[in-house]
Structure formats: structure tokens, C-alpha cells
Scaffold this active site. Structure first.
Site, short mmCIF file in Angstrom:
data_model
loop_
_atom_site.label_atom_id
_atom_site.label_comp_id
_atom_site.label_asym_id
_atom_site.label_seq_id
_atom_site.Cartn_x
_atom_site.Cartn_y
_atom_site.Cartn_z
N GLN A 100 47.94 36.79 27.12
CA GLN A 100 47.63 38.18 26.81
C GLN A 100 48.80 39.11 27.09
O GLN A 100 48.67 40.33 26.95
CB GLN A 100 46.40 38.63 27.60
CG GLN A 100 45.13 37.89 27.23
CD GLN A 100 43.94 38.29 28.07
OE1 GLN A 100 43.92 39.33 28.72
NE2 GLN A 100 42.92 37.45 28.09
N HIS A 166 44.64 39.66 31.43
CA HIS A 166 44.16 40.92 32.01
C HIS A 166 45.26 41.77 32.63
O HIS A 166 45.16 42.24 33.74
CB HIS A 166 43.07 40.65 33.04
CG HIS A 166 41.82 40.06 32.48
ND1 HIS A 166 40.67 39.93 33.20
CD2 HIS A 166 41.53 39.57 31.24
CE1 HIS A 166 39.72 39.37 32.45
NE2 HIS A 166 40.23 39.15 31.25
N GLU A 258 32.29 48.01 29.27
CA GLU A 258 31.94 49.32 29.81
C GLU A 258 32.80 50.44 29.25
O GLU A 258 33.99 50.25 28.99
CB GLU A 258 32.13 49.31 31.34
CG GLU A 258 31.25 48.35 32.09
CD GLU A 258 31.53 48.32 33.58
OE1 GLU A 258 30.84 47.56 34.30
OE2 GLU A 258 32.43 49.06 34.04
N TYR A 268 34.20 51.23 41.10
CA TYR A 268 33.38 50.88 39.95
C TYR A 268 32.77 49.49 40.03
O TYR A 268 32.13 49.03 39.10
CB TYR A 268 34.18 51.11 38.67
CG TYR A 268 34.36 52.59 38.41
CD1 TYR A 268 33.55 53.26 37.51
CD2 TYR A 268 35.26 53.34 39.15
CE1 TYR A 268 33.66 54.64 37.32
CE2 TYR A 268 35.38 54.71 38.98
CZ TYR A 268 34.58 55.35 38.06
OH TYR A 268 34.68 56.72 37.89
N TYR A 279 31.60 33.37 33.32
CA TYR A 279 31.65 32.51 32.15
C TYR A 279 31.00 31.15 32.39
O TYR A 279 30.57 30.49 31.44
CB TYR A 279 33.10 32.33 31.68
CG TYR A 279 33.65 33.56 31.02
CD1 TYR A 279 33.18 33.96 29.76
CD2 TYR A 279 34.62 34.34 31.63
CE1 TYR A 279 33.67 35.10 29.16
CE2 TYR A 279 35.12 35.48 31.02
CZ TYR A 279 34.64 35.86 29.79
OH TYR A 279 35.13 37.00 29.19
#
Length: 388
Positions: A100, A166, A258, A268, A279
Site C-alpha cells: 500500500q 495502512h 467510519e 476513537y 479478519y
């Protein structure tokens, strides 16, 4: 929920161009590949293909209507307003584009017209593994060439860790132009999102030179001095609305994407709470079980895999002014969220047929999308306009 616009059947045709540094070559490519008109399929906007890129990640508009577009592998391009000319921008540091990672967000300094400063994020390898970095440079143009000069890396996520997921790396400036907000994902490591010393899994507030801003709400409690909020997962969109509220979107695990209203110093909850599951099927307690954590404003299960985020402020689609627009990756969708003050509710979700990585608002109020072009494939730049 706000009213939809009248729907027409056909979209305008437009050129869909290959990349390259030479203007004449770009023009020839544009003439050779003309995109067919596209039906709206019940959508309240025309969809016009403008150009193609190799796995594009982000874009931003210059004051003259041109664009800067980043590609995952590490190239930044200066693109004409019509998409026909693409000029590579030199000066980009070495990028680790595995997984990513890649060249990520690109945003102009609030005073770009005077100082030509461009901020961007990218992933790189360093001691201990990999991480996301924030950099800036001065955009220079000479003899049909473009470069970022005096490039400096001004902030580095901490710690660097193994893996290639991420990173997040989204950038937004405060409405007064004094501060820069920067997202650091938790790198698929879970616990760093709650670690006060790590910047991972956090929204950060920085000065424009990349140093932690004074007065950040958690510094006196022993947190990294840049932290503004924490307990986040993979934060791939951040934007201010006209009232100065900061909105952020993030990918949940298996379920639980979200949209959050970001408040200073709040937790949060991730990975302690999420309305998704691990997963491997293990349950994560829902937000409602732990009221001490700040709860999302909108939640999606099944997931939409949110990409870019804007809060629309244009005049082309007046019924949508003030609403959030989100690019959907796995959902291959454009998502509208109806925002009312500090509250939000699901609006529309339009199937776009491809993974949508980025959403931007054009100078005339049009909505622009970048398709993801997964695994190095061609991703289209699309312009959405209101039927007349």
C-alpha cells in the site's frame, strides 16, 4: 436527505490520454484515443473521462486550473486543465511503493500563489522498517520542464515498522492556514493506535514547517507532542467544512468503515472497539459497549473501503453544498454523506464501475475522481458535471 438533480441519459465525450513529458506527443495521444460518450445510468451527473494515469493516488488544483497528480510508483505530474499535457515533476525522493506504499497525497501551501510551495507524503524504508513521511518543495517551471526544488522531509512517522500497509498519509490545512493536519495509519499493527508515544493510528497537528504545534491537547499527558486525536486505523481522508469542523474517514477491519468528526484529544477507540470484526472472525466490541470512546458519525458494514474525501463547497451542485464526498475502493463507488452541522447521515452511493481512489473539487465546482488503477494499471481521471 437532500434532493437529487434531474437525470439525463448521455455524457459528453472527452479525450482519454496516455502520459508523457512532451506536449505534442500528449496531444497526438489525445487525438488517437477519444473516449466515447457515457450514459449516466441514473446518476445525476455527466461523467467525462479526461486522462489516464498509472495507479494514481491523489490530485490537487493549481490556481490556474492545472493539476498536480501523484502516481503510486513515485511520479508526480503537472497536468493541463484539459488533461492533454502531462509534464513529469522531478525532485521527488525515492519512494517505497511496495504493498500500500507509494507517493501519496499532494496539497498546495495556503499561500501557494506567492511561495509556490507544495506538500506531499510518501512511504520509505528506513531503520526498523517502513513508514510515511511528509515533505515539501518549491514548484519551478522552466523550458517546458517542472521540478520540485529545495525538497525537505519535514515530518517522519514513528516508529518505522515492518510491513507495507495502512500508511494513510493524508494532508489538510486548517482554515486559517496556520496548521497542517497529517494522518498516520496504525500500519496493521493494532496497538500503536493506543500507544501515546507513537504517531501511528493518529491525526497529527503540525506547524507548516512540520514541527509539532504548540498547544496540542495530549502533549501534557505524555503523548507524542504532535498528536491531535488517536485510536484510528487507516485514515485515507481528512477535510475541513465551512464551519471549521474537521472530518476524517477510515477503513475499518472486516466491517466498520467510519466517517468521524475529529475533536481535539479524543480517543476513537481502535483496536479496542470497532463495529467491524477481525479478519479471522474474532469479534471486536462495538462502539456502543464503550461510551468513553468517541463514536463515528457514519458507519458502513459491508465496507465501502473509503479513499479520498472532500467537503463540497461549490456552486455546480448547490443541493450538495456542505456534504461529504468519499471515493469507494472495494465498493467501486462515489459516496455522498449528508452533513448537517456536526451530524451526518448516509446519502447516495453511485456505482462507478472502478475503484475510486481520490475525490477533488474543481475550480468551477465540478467533482473530479481518480480511479485507482490497481497494481499499476491505468486509472482514469473523471470529471463529473451537472446536466444542464
Amino acid at each position: 436527505m437532500k434532493t437529487a438533480f434531474a437525470i439525463l441519459a448521455l455524457a459528453s465525450a472527452a479525450a482519454c490520454n496516455a502520459s508523457g513529458p512532451d506536449a505534442s506527443a500528449n496531444a497526438a495521444s489525445a487525438n488517437a484515443a477519444t473516449a466515447p460518450a457515457q450514459a449516466t445510468d441514473g446518476k445525476p451527473f455527466f461523467v467525462t473521462p479526461v486522462a489516464q494515469f498509472a495507479s494514481p493516488w491523489a490530485m490537487t488544483f493549481l490556481p490556474d486550473g492545472r493539476m498536480l497528480v501523484t502516481e503510486k510508483a513515485g511520479q508526480m505530474l503537472l497536468v493541463s486543465a484539459d488533461g492533454k499535457t502531462k509534464t513529469p515533476v522531478s525532485g521527488i525522493p525515492a519512494v517505497d511503493s511496495d504493498g500500500q506504499g507509494g507517493l501519496m497525497d499532494v496539497v498546495l501551501h495556503p499561500d501557494f500563489a506567492q511561495n509556490r510551495t507544495v506538500y506531499f507524503s510518501y512511504s520509505a524504508t528506513g531503520p526498523g522498517g517502513k513508514g510515511v513521511l511528509l515533505a515539501r518543495g518549491t514548484l519551478a517551471e522552466r523550458s517546458r520542464r517542472a521540478a520540485l526544488e529545495n525538497v525537505q522531509t519535514i515530518f517522519t512517522a514513528t516508529p518505522f515498522v515492518s510491513g507495507s500497509g495502512h500508511y494513510s498519509g493524508r494532508i489538510a490545512f486548517s482554515p486559517d492556514g496556520r496548521y497542517l493536519f497529517f494522518t498516520n495509519g496504525e500500519r496493521q499493527k493494532f496497538d500503536p493506535a493506543q500507544d501515546p508515544k507513537a504517531t501511528l493510528g493518529k491525526v497529527l497537528r503540525l506547524n507548516l514547517d512540520g514541527t509539532p504545534a504548540a498547544g496540542n491537547p495530549l502533549a501534557a499527558k505524555g503523548f507524542h507532542p504532535a498528536v491531535w486525536s488517536y485510536g484510528h486505523r487507516n485514515l485515507l481522508g481528512i477535510a475541513f467544512d465551512a464551519a471549521g469542523n474537521l472530518w476524517e474517514q477510515e477503513m475499518g477491519p472486516k466491517g466498520g468503515d467510519e466517517l468521524n468528526l475529529i475533536l481535539p484529544g479524543r480517543n476513537y477507540g481502535y483496536p479496542i472497539v470497532s463495529d467491524g470484526s477481525h479478519y479471522d472472525g474474532r469479534d471486536i466490541p462495538d462502539h456502543d459497549t464503550r461510551p468513553e470512546f468517541e463514536k463515528y458519525k457514519v458507519n458502513w458494514t459491508p465496507v465501502i473501503s473509503p479513499g479520498g474525501l472532500i467537503i463540497y463547497s461549490g456552486d455546480m451542485f448547490p443541493d450538495w453544498k456542505g456534504d461529504a464526498f468519499i471515493g469507494g475502493l472495494s465498493s467501486q463507488a462515489l459516496i455522498r454523506v449528508d452533513i448537517d452541522g456536526t451530524n451526518a447521515a448516509k446519502g447516495d452511493q453511485w456505482d462507478m464501475g472502478e475503484r475510486i481512489r481520490e475525490v477533488e473539487q474543481g475550480p468551477d465546482g465540478a467533482i473530479w475522481l481518480l480511479e485507482d488503477g490497481e497494481d499499476g494499471g491505468a486509472g482514469q481521471l473523471l470529471k463529473l458535471t451537472r446536466p444542464s
